[in-house]
Design a protein around this motif. Structure first.
Motif, mmCIF file in Angstrom:
data_model
loop_
_atom_site.group_PDB
_atom_site.id
_atom_site.type_symbol
_atom_site.label_atom_id
_atom_site.label_comp_id
_atom_site.label_asym_id
_atom_site.label_seq_id
_atom_site.Cartn_x
_atom_site.Cartn_y
_atom_site.Cartn_z
ATOM 1 N N LEU A 160 -31.632 -29.303 -25.121
ATOM 2 C CA LEU A 160 -31.256 -29.174 -23.720
ATOM 3 C C LEU A 160 -32.486 -29.176 -22.828
ATOM 4 O O LEU A 160 -32.527 -29.858 -21.795
ATOM 5 C CB LEU A 160 -30.440 -27.892 -23.514
ATOM 6 N N VAL A 161 -33.511 -28.439 -23.226
ATOM 7 C CA VAL A 161 -34.752 -28.387 -22.441
ATOM 8 C C VAL A 161 -35.397 -29.763 -22.365
ATOM 9 O O VAL A 161 -35.830 -30.208 -21.290
ATOM 10 C CB VAL A 161 -35.734 -27.346 -23.040
ATOM 11 N N MET A 162 -35.450 -30.459 -23.477
ATOM 12 C CA MET A 162 -36.065 -31.789 -23.487
ATOM 13 C C MET A 162 -35.292 -32.770 -22.615
ATOM 14 O O MET A 162 -35.887 -33.547 -21.847
ATOM 15 C CB MET A 162 -36.186 -32.306 -24.917
ATOM 16 N N LEU A 163 -33.960 -32.755 -22.720
ATOM 17 C CA LEU A 163 -33.142 -33.656 -21.908
ATOM 18 C C LEU A 163 -33.274 -33.317 -20.427
ATOM 19 O O LEU A 163 -33.437 -34.217 -19.594
ATOM 20 C CB LEU A 163 -31.676 -33.579 -22.345
ATOM 21 N N ALA A 164 -33.219 -32.032 -20.098
ATOM 22 C CA ALA A 164 -33.352 -31.620 -18.693
ATOM 23 C C ALA A 164 -34.708 -32.030 -18.132
ATOM 24 O O ALA A 164 -34.799 -32.534 -17.010
ATOM 25 C CB ALA A 164 -33.153 -30.109 -18.581
ATOM 26 N N THR A 224 -30.301 -25.281 -16.653
ATOM 27 C CA THR A 224 -29.013 -24.807 -16.145
ATOM 28 C C THR A 224 -28.261 -25.931 -15.444
ATOM 29 O O THR A 224 -27.057 -26.108 -15.652
ATOM 30 C CB THR A 224 -29.228 -23.622 -15.183
ATOM 31 N N SER A 225 -28.968 -26.713 -14.634
ATOM 32 C CA SER A 225 -28.338 -27.846 -13.949
ATOM 33 C C SER A 225 -27.875 -28.893 -14.951
ATOM 34 O O SER A 225 -26.792 -29.462 -14.808
ATOM 35 C CB SER A 225 -29.305 -28.479 -12.959
ATOM 36 N N MET A 226 -28.682 -29.140 -15.976
ATOM 37 C CA MET A 226 -28.309 -30.115 -16.998
ATOM 38 C C MET A 226 -27.075 -29.639 -17.761
ATOM 39 O O MET A 226 -26.157 -30.412 -18.019
ATOM 40 C CB MET A 226 -29.476 -30.359 -17.959
ATOM 41 N N GLN A 227 -27.044 -28.367 -18.116
ATOM 42 C CA GLN A 227 -25.896 -27.817 -18.827
ATOM 43 C C GLN A 227 -24.631 -27.941 -17.984
ATOM 44 O O GLN A 227 -23.568 -28.301 -18.488
ATOM 45 C CB GLN A 227 -26.158 -26.354 -19.172
ATOM 46 N N GLU A 228 -24.736 -27.688 -16.681
ATOM 47 C CA GLU A 228 -23.599 -27.827 -15.780
ATOM 48 C C GLU A 228 -23.092 -29.271 -15.767
ATOM 49 O O GLU A 228 -21.887 -29.519 -15.836
ATOM 50 C CB GLU A 228 -23.979 -27.398 -14.367
ATOM 51 N N LYS A 229 -24.026 -30.237 -15.704
ATOM 52 C CA LYS A 229 -23.644 -31.654 -15.688
ATOM 53 C C LYS A 229 -22.949 -32.065 -16.984
ATOM 54 O O LYS A 229 -21.977 -32.820 -16.971
ATOM 55 C CB LYS A 229 -24.864 -32.548 -15.451
ATOM 56 N N ILE A 230 -23.445 -31.564 -18.110
ATOM 57 C CA ILE A 230 -22.856 -31.903 -19.408
ATOM 58 C C ILE A 230 -21.438 -31.344 -19.505
ATOM 59 O O ILE A 230 -20.500 -32.056 -19.881
ATOM 60 C CB ILE A 230 -23.738 -31.387 -20.565
ATOM 61 N N SER A 288 -36.615 -34.480 -19.147
ATOM 62 C CA SER A 288 -36.693 -35.938 -18.991
ATOM 63 C C SER A 288 -35.919 -36.417 -17.775
ATOM 64 O O SER A 288 -36.235 -37.459 -17.211
ATOM 65 C CB SER A 288 -36.175 -36.640 -20.254
ATOM 66 N N CYS A 289 -34.925 -35.634 -17.353
ATOM 67 C CA CYS A 289 -34.123 -36.009 -16.183
ATOM 68 C C CYS A 289 -34.602 -35.321 -14.908
ATOM 69 O O CYS A 289 -33.993 -35.499 -13.842
ATOM 70 C CB CYS A 289 -32.658 -35.659 -16.435
ATOM 71 N N GLY A 290 -35.653 -34.517 -15.020
ATOM 72 C CA GLY A 290 -36.225 -33.874 -13.847
ATOM 73 C C GLY A 290 -35.347 -32.793 -13.241
ATOM 74 O O GLY A 290 -35.297 -32.647 -12.027
ATOM 75 N N MET A 291 -34.636 -32.055 -14.092
ATOM 76 C CA MET A 291 -33.814 -30.964 -13.577
ATOM 77 C C MET A 291 -33.960 -29.742 -14.464
ATOM 78 O O MET A 291 -34.549 -29.823 -15.534
ATOM 79 C CB MET A 291 -32.345 -31.378 -13.439
#
Length: 94
Positions: free
Chosen positions: A36-40, A48-54, A42-45
């Motif tokens: 999750l940290v790596m994906l977030a 927590t924001s990445m988890q919400e989007k997923i 790489s997407c510049g967020m």
């Protein structure tokens, strides 16, 4: 606007925002957290924001909703049917 009257000064009753967020605390394995940290990152967020989007993407995808129900649903009477209503996914409990 309604006014609540009690002891002291009247207090206005606030309306609940339609876009109010609800906090959900999730516990992740270290491996999942690292991904999750790596994906977030790489997407510049934030993670927590990445988890919400997923979560939002999965809950608004009929294929994912059905996948999880096929795999984990224990009680058929609680199975939901994802329906598209004006471009938005809603759930029907049959």
């Amino acid at each position: 606007m309604e006014i609540r009257v009690g002891q002291g000064q009247p207090v206005p009753i606030r309306k609940v925002r339609s876009d109010k967020k609800v906090r959900v605390n999730s516990s992740l394995s270290q491996d999942t957290h690292d991904k999750l940290v790596m994906l977030a990152t790489s997407c510049g967020m934030t993670k927590t924001s990445m988890q919400e989007k997923i979560v939002e993407a999965v809950l608004n995808s009929p294929e994912w909703v059905n996948f999880f129900q096929d795999r984990y649903n224990k009680t058929g009477r609680y199975r939901v049917t994802p329906m598209k209503d004006n471009g938005k996914i809603t759930y029907l409990l049959l």
